[in-house]
Structures are given as structure tokens and as C-alpha cells.
Design an enzyme around this catalytic site. Structure first.
Site, PDB file in Angstrom:
ATOM      1  CB  CYS A   1       6.768   0.421  -5.016  1.00 23.99           C
ATOM      2  SG  CYS A   1       5.328  -0.111  -4.097  1.00 23.99           S
TER       3      CYS A   1
ATOM      4  CB  CYS B   1       3.619  -0.104  -6.772  1.00 26.39           C
ATOM      5  SG  CYS B   1       3.783   1.018  -5.371  1.00 26.39           S
TER       6      CYS B   1
END
Length: 108
Positions: free
Chosen positions: A33, A36
Site C-alpha cells: 500500500c 501506508c
């Protein structure tokens, strides 16, 4: 524990988060991600700045499916703030640091 942000799993979630005496921020994330990854250094900074006022942990949703499903995590990064074992707030997505700090301080 990398810096001041710890990694936890489904198995120690209850002990580290729900039984904690301090405010706890749980970052539900995954290695693939992008947002993230961009929020990770921000969380490190916040952990250093707030010190013992808050504990920050990361839960890899790929390796630990139980906790995210228990808290209805459908999008990541998903930062869930716990106080006294209960969810008190949540931030979804990579938000600016000041917004994140304000949300955490509000929960303190």
C-alpha cells in the site's frame, strides 16, 4: 520495535491495545500500500513527539486478518484510536500530519 512504532499481530492485539493504560493508535496497513508507506514516517515523528502519552502500533492486514475484520477495516491506511479498550476515533487514508496530531490530541 522500529523507532517508537511497534508491530503487533492478532495474537497480541488484546494485550497491547485493549488492555493498554495509555491511548493507543493502531495503523492497519499492508506492505503493498503506497499511502501506508507514506504515512509511516509521519507516525514515527508523532510517536517521538508525544512520547509516553500514546502508543502506536502497526498491524499488517495481510498477515493478521482477524483484527481488521473485527473493526470493520475496509480501506488502508486505517488508523484506529483506542482509549480504555474502546475505539474513540478513526482516520482513514494518508492525511496530513497536523490533522493526525489534532485527532490524537483530541482523544487524549
Amino acid at each position: 520495535m522500529a523507532g517508537n512504532v511497534g508491530e503487533i499481530s492478532d495474537s497480541d492485539f488484546d494485550d497491547k491495545v485493549l488492555k493498554a493504560s495509555t491511548l493507543v493508535v493502531v495503523d492497519f496497513w499492508a506492505p503493498w500500500c503506497g499511502p501506508c508507506k507514506s504515512i509511516a514516517p509521519v507516525l514515527e515523528e508523532i510517536a517521538k513527539e508525544l512520547g509516553t502519552q500514546v502508543a502506536i502500533y502497526k498491524v499488517n492486514v495481510d498477515d493478521n486478518p482477524k483484527s481488521p475484520s473485527q473493526y470493520g477495516v475496509r480501506a488502508i491506511p486505517n488508523l484506529v484510536i483506542f482509549k480504555g479498550g474502546a475505539e474513540v476515533d478513526r482516520v482513514v487514508g494518508a492525511v496530513p500530519k497536523d490533522q493526525l496530531v489534532a485527532t490524537i490530541k483530541k482523544a487524549l
